[in-house]
Design a protein around this motif. Structure first.
Motif, PDB file in Angstrom:
ATOM      1  N   GLN A 124       0.841  -1.214   0.000  1.00 59.76           N
ATOM      2  CA  GLN A 124       0.000   0.000   0.000  1.00 59.76           C
ATOM      3  C   GLN A 124       0.871   1.258   0.000  1.00 59.76           C
ATOM      4  OE1 GLN A 124      -3.334  -0.019  -0.022  1.00 59.76           O
ATOM      5  NE2 GLN A 124      -4.181  -1.609   1.327  1.00 59.76           N
ATOM      6  N   HIS A 125       1.947   1.216   0.803  1.00 53.78           N
ATOM      7  CA  HIS A 125       2.783   2.407   0.940  1.00 53.78           C
ATOM      8  C   HIS A 125       3.554   2.703  -0.339  1.00 53.78           C
ATOM      9  CE1 HIS A 125       6.172   4.944   2.480  1.00 53.78           C
ATOM     10  NE2 HIS A 125       5.176   5.489   3.162  1.00 53.78           N
ATOM     11  N   SER A 126       3.994   1.644  -1.017  1.00 52.96           N
ATOM     12  CA  SER A 126       4.852   1.871  -2.180  1.00 52.96           C
ATOM     13  C   SER A 126       4.071   1.926  -3.497  1.00 52.96           C
ATOM     14  CB  SER A 126       5.951   0.803  -2.235  1.00 52.96           C
ATOM     15  OG  SER A 126       5.360  -0.477  -2.255  1.00 52.96           O
ATOM     16  N   ILE A 151      -3.648   2.511   5.704  1.00 52.59           N
ATOM     17  CA  ILE A 151      -2.417   2.355   6.494  1.00 52.59           C
ATOM     18  C   ILE A 151      -2.079   3.599   7.323  1.00 52.59           C
ATOM     19  CG2 ILE A 151      -1.371   0.537   5.094  1.00 52.59           C
ATOM     20  CD1 ILE A 151       0.368   2.754   3.775  1.00 52.59           C
ATOM     21  N   ASP A 152      -3.079   4.476   7.546  1.00 53.29           N
ATOM     22  CA  ASP A 152      -2.763   5.592   8.451  1.00 53.29           C
ATOM     23  C   ASP A 152      -2.612   5.044   9.867  1.00 53.29           C
ATOM     24  OD1 ASP A 152      -5.346   5.200   9.341  1.00 53.29           O
ATOM     25  OD2 ASP A 152      -6.155   7.034   8.480  1.00 53.29           O
ATOM     26  N   PHE A 153      -1.848   5.726  10.692  1.00 53.58           N
ATOM     27  CA  PHE A 153      -1.564   5.201  12.031  1.00 53.58           C
ATOM     28  C   PHE A 153      -1.166   6.349  12.948  1.00 53.58           C
ATOM     29  CE2 PHE A 153       0.610   2.489  15.195  1.00 53.58           C
ATOM     30  CZ  PHE A 153      -0.340   1.469  15.293  1.00 53.58           C
ATOM     31  N   PRO A 154      -1.803   6.436  14.154  1.00 55.42           N
ATOM     32  CA  PRO A 154      -1.542   7.606  15.008  1.00 55.42           C
ATOM     33  C   PRO A 154      -0.081   7.753  15.421  1.00 55.42           C
ATOM     34  CG  PRO A 154      -2.866   5.958  16.164  1.00 55.42           C
ATOM     35  CD  PRO A 154      -2.767   5.501  14.747  1.00 55.42           C
ATOM     36  N   ARG A 155       0.327   8.987  15.614  1.00 55.15           N
ATOM     37  CA  ARG A 155       1.679   9.270  16.095  1.00 55.15           C
ATOM     38  C   ARG A 155       1.922   8.618  17.441  1.00 55.15           C
ATOM     39  NH1 ARG A 155       2.025  15.358  13.745  1.00 55.15           N
ATOM     40  NH2 ARG A 155       0.372  14.706  12.373  1.00 55.15           N
ATOM     41  N   LYS A 156       3.167   8.411  17.798  1.00 54.51           N
ATOM     42  CA  LYS A 156       3.504   7.819  19.096  1.00 54.51           C
ATOM     43  C   LYS A 156       3.177   8.798  20.215  1.00 54.51           C
ATOM     44  CE  LYS A 156       6.944   4.511  17.861  1.00 54.51           C
ATOM     45  NZ  LYS A 156       6.015   3.483  18.307  1.00 54.51           N
ATOM     46  N   GLY A 171       2.780   9.155  10.167  1.00 53.82           N
ATOM     47  CA  GLY A 171       2.295   9.907  11.332  1.00 53.82           C
ATOM     48  C   GLY A 171       0.881  10.353  11.044  1.00 53.82           C
ATOM     49  N   GLY A 172      -0.099   9.688  11.673  1.00 50.62           N
ATOM     50  CA  GLY A 172      -1.502  10.013  11.371  1.00 50.62           C
ATOM     51  C   GLY A 172      -1.786   9.677   9.925  1.00 50.62           C
ATOM     52  N   ASN A 173      -2.326  10.634   9.169  1.00 48.80           N
ATOM     53  CA  ASN A 173      -2.614  10.349   7.763  1.00 48.80           C
ATOM     54  C   ASN A 173      -1.533  10.908   6.832  1.00 48.80           C
ATOM     55  OD1 ASN A 173      -3.114  13.019   8.019  1.00 48.80           O
ATOM     56  ND2 ASN A 173      -5.296  12.931   7.490  1.00 48.80           N
ATOM     57  N   GLN A 174      -0.329  11.089   7.408  1.00 47.64           N
ATOM     58  CA  GLN A 174       0.777  11.601   6.595  1.00 47.64           C
ATOM     59  C   GLN A 174       1.922  10.595   6.554  1.00 47.64           C
ATOM     60  OE1 GLN A 174       1.394  16.061   6.968  1.00 47.64           O
ATOM     61  NE2 GLN A 174       0.811  15.532   9.044  1.00 47.64           N
ATOM     62  N   GLY A 184      11.447  12.562  16.933  1.00 45.87           N
ATOM     63  CA  GLY A 184      10.220  12.534  16.138  1.00 45.87           C
ATOM     64  C   GLY A 184       9.233  11.501  16.645  1.00 45.87           C
ATOM     65  N   GLY A 185       7.956  11.745  16.377  1.00 43.34           N
ATOM     66  CA  GLY A 185       6.906  10.882  16.908  1.00 43.34           C
ATOM     67  C   GLY A 185       6.234  10.000  15.876  1.00 43.34           C
ATOM     68  N   TRP A 186       6.779   9.959  14.669  1.00 40.97           N
ATOM     69  CA  TRP A 186       6.122   9.145  13.644  1.00 40.97           C
ATOM     70  C   TRP A 186       6.591   7.684  13.728  1.00 40.97           C
ATOM     71  CZ3 TRP A 186       5.312  12.086   8.341  1.00 40.97           C
ATOM     72  CH2 TRP A 186       4.633  13.277   8.601  1.00 40.97           C
ATOM     73  N   ASN A 187       5.804   6.792  13.112  1.00 41.95           N
ATOM     74  CA  ASN A 187       6.095   5.358  13.153  1.00 41.95           C
ATOM     75  C   ASN A 187       6.971   4.971  11.970  1.00 41.95           C
ATOM     76  OD1 ASN A 187       3.926   4.579  15.316  1.00 41.95           O
ATOM     77  ND2 ASN A 187       2.895   5.912  13.831  1.00 41.95           N
ATOM     78  N   ILE A 188       8.107   4.336  12.301  1.00 39.52           N
ATOM     79  CA  ILE A 188       9.093   4.081  11.255  1.00 39.52           C
ATOM     80  C   ILE A 188       8.831   2.741  10.567  1.00 39.52           C
ATOM     81  CG2 ILE A 188      11.568   3.886  10.804  1.00 39.52           C
ATOM     82  CD1 ILE A 188      11.903   5.474  13.481  1.00 39.52           C
ATOM     83  N   ILE A 189       8.741   2.796   9.235  1.00 37.66           N
ATOM     84  CA  ILE A 189       8.453   1.559   8.486  1.00 37.66           C
ATOM     85  C   ILE A 189       9.551   1.223   7.476  1.00 37.66           C
ATOM     86  CG2 ILE A 189       5.945   1.796   8.749  1.00 37.66           C
ATOM     87  CD1 ILE A 189       5.963   2.725   5.739  1.00 37.66           C
TER      88      ILE A 189
END
Lengths: 244, 304
Positions: A124-126, A151-156, A171-174, A184-189
């Motif tokens: 989905q991401h790529s 695949i949106d996902f809330p910030r940490k 991070g959220g819908n970004q 930083g608070g985003w989820n690393i993939i």
């Protein structure tokens, strides 16, 4: 021409802030980019910089604004002029990302909470094509629109103190890529070996507002190879021209 | 060349900053207190954009490897040249091997050292201002060598110094304009913001100054928009954050106030525990209109 209601406000002594309706919308982005082009070609002197965000534009002058009403009316005239602007050229950039476990620190958690396989999330991401809205937060950090809501996902709750350079995160819908080491608070993939901010270039960022970004998965081995080429300054980023 | 023997608490090379690169997400940076830095450069007959050393709270120890002239302005951190105190805001002759050090902080928080011709450190994106990821270092370290131009002096024999009004350092008043989201606050919130005295928290640096007293807040975050040095943001928890020279270019908190540029200088000389009060400055449009009316009237009188 789009029919937007713009608001103009003085911001500090030397800037004017223009707001479109506050949402993330490609039509607004197009309108902002066109206005910016007109401004930069206009005869308004004393202009230091025109800077954008999702639905706003900041115009900074060299000196204090004497009469805000005069300035605003000049800006409104420029906004409403219909003179043809040469077709703007945008590019779509292909960005390699390694989604393997060594980098994808939060992929497992997203996969469990979303009840999706890691492969699905990566796909989905790529698969999506993202639009570059603007650059902010860190030097070279692209604000991208177009994350699939699946695949949106809330910030940490608690941000990490250190996120590695090149980290690809949600991070959220970004979604975005950290151009340098940062808290930083985003989820690393995943992680991209590409340099998003190169001080040795006159133009330190390869992309600009209105460009597109397409991520594609690479192996850890490929990540190492590309990193070496980037470091040596010989890596050629793939891109194609799009017409706006 | 100037050699760093001790680095001090936080000493950085700064000029008037890196404008025109904010579209790439690059902070403006530059000296925190334009007034004091420009004064130091002006006294040496430098360009106002020449790079100076910004010294915070405790000073470094520096050794000069050539003759030059220098000037120290801003906060009084008891500057000492070879064990002899020197005057602020005056031209000081430097001989090779002279040692400049600092002592007790008497007033203010940031002091500026200008040298003849400015510090000649690396220039990136039209500026020498140090900032992490842009310049190779973001603060001075022991043994750093800062290049400067030699100035064969002995010409200057002056004991004069400029007296700076110390009210500049002690004033609590921070002049502000309404920020883009000011009107979203309730009348009660607006009144509280403009009447209460606020204390500077321990979280204060070149990026931002946080204030201790919260403002009751029910505003939602805004869609990420543009901010400037001097923007006062209101966080969901009610914390007020005043952005300073190294701030990010964009932010998502409501922007309730915007500092007058000269007040950013004033705030830069304050530190943990100091109190401030915001004073709103109505847009000077009325004053300038009256001024122009007066100007036209007086001109017409002369003509007739």
């Amino acid at each position: 021409m789009n029919d937007f209601q713009l608001t103009y406000k003085q911001f500090g002594e030397r800037s004017v802030l223009i707001d479109w309706s506050s949402k993330v919308d490609k039509k607004i982005l197009e309108d902002i980019i066109l206005f910016k082009e007109r401004l930069e070609k206009s005869s308004i002197k004393e202009l230091i910089e025109v800077n954008l965000a999702y639905s706003s534009m900041l115009i900074s002058y060299k000196t204090t604004i004497d009469n805000i009403y005069d300035e605003i009316s000049k800006l409104k005239t420029i906004y409403s002029t219909q003179n043809k602007i040469k077709k703007l050229v945008f590019r779509q950039w292909k960005i390699p990302v390694c989604y393997e476990d060594v980098f994808a620190l939060d992929l497992e958690e997203i996969s469990i909470k979303k009840k999706m396989s890691k492969q699905d999330i990566i796909r989905q991401h790529s698969e999506a094509i993202y639009t570059v809205f603007f650059i902010g937060f860190l030097p070279g950090f692209l604000y991208l629109g177009g994350l699939n809501s699946a695949i949106d996902f809330p910030r940490k709750q608690t941000p990490r103190l250190q996120i590695e350079r090149g980290a690809v995160a949600i991070g959220g819908n970004q979604t975005g890529v950290y151009p340098c080491q940062s808290p930083g608070g985003w989820n690393i993939i995943g992680n991209s070996p590409i340099n998003f901010f190169d001080i040795s270039n006159d133009c330190p960022c390869f992309s600009k507002s209105g460009d597109k970004i397409k991520f594609y998965p690479i192996t850890l081995k490929k990540h190492k190879d590309i990193s070496a080429l980037v470091k040596a300054g010989v890596y050629q980023l793939e891109s194609e021209v799009l017409y706006g | 060349m100037v050699k760093v023997i001790k680095s001090g608490f936080y000493s950085t090379i700064q000029d008037l900053g890196r404008s025109r690169f904010q579209k790439y997400g690059v902070p403006v940076s530059g000296v925190m207190d334009f007034y004091s830095a420009k004064l130091a450069n002006a006294l040496l007959d430098n360009n106002e954009s020449d790079a100076v050393l910004e010294i915070t709270m405790t000073g470094p120890t520096l050794q000069f490897n050539c003759d030059t002239i220098m000037c120290v302005s801003g906060a009084d951190i008891s500057s000492i040249l070879n064990n002899k105190p020197i005057k602020l805001n005056s031209i000081v002759n430097i001989k090779k091997d002279d040692i400049l050090s600092f002592g007790k902080l008497k007033y203010g928080f940031r002091c500026y050292l200008a040298v003849f011709g400015g510090f000649q450190t690396e220039m990136i994106m039209n500026s020498r201002s140090m900032y992490k990821v842009i310049t190779s270092q973001n603060v001075l370290f022991v043994n750093d060598e800062l290049s400067i131009s030699e100035h064969i002096n002995s010409i200057i024999k002056s004991n004069a110094s400029i007296k700076v009004n110390t009210a500049y350092f002690s004033s609590k008043e921070i002049k502000v304009y309404k920020g883009p989201e000011f009107d979203l606050l309730t009348k009660a919130q607006q009144q509280q913001l403009l009447s209460k005295e606020f204390t500077i928290s321990k979280d204060n640096n070149r990026m931002a100054y946080q204030l201790v007293e919260p403002l009751k807040n029910n505003l939602k975050p805004i869609i990420t928009s543009l901010v400037l040095p001097g923007t006062v943001q209101l966080t969901p928890s009610g914390k007020l954050i005043i952005l300073m020279r190294d701030c990010q270019t964009t932010g998502g908190y409501p922007r309730v106030l915007q500092l007058k540029e000269s007040s950013i200088n004033v705030l830069s000389q304050k530190f943990t525990g100091n109190n401030i009060r915001f004073k709103i400055k109505e847009k000077n449009i009325i004053i300038s209109t009256i001024f122009y009316m007066f100007f036209y009237i007086s001109r017409n009188i002369k003509l007739t």
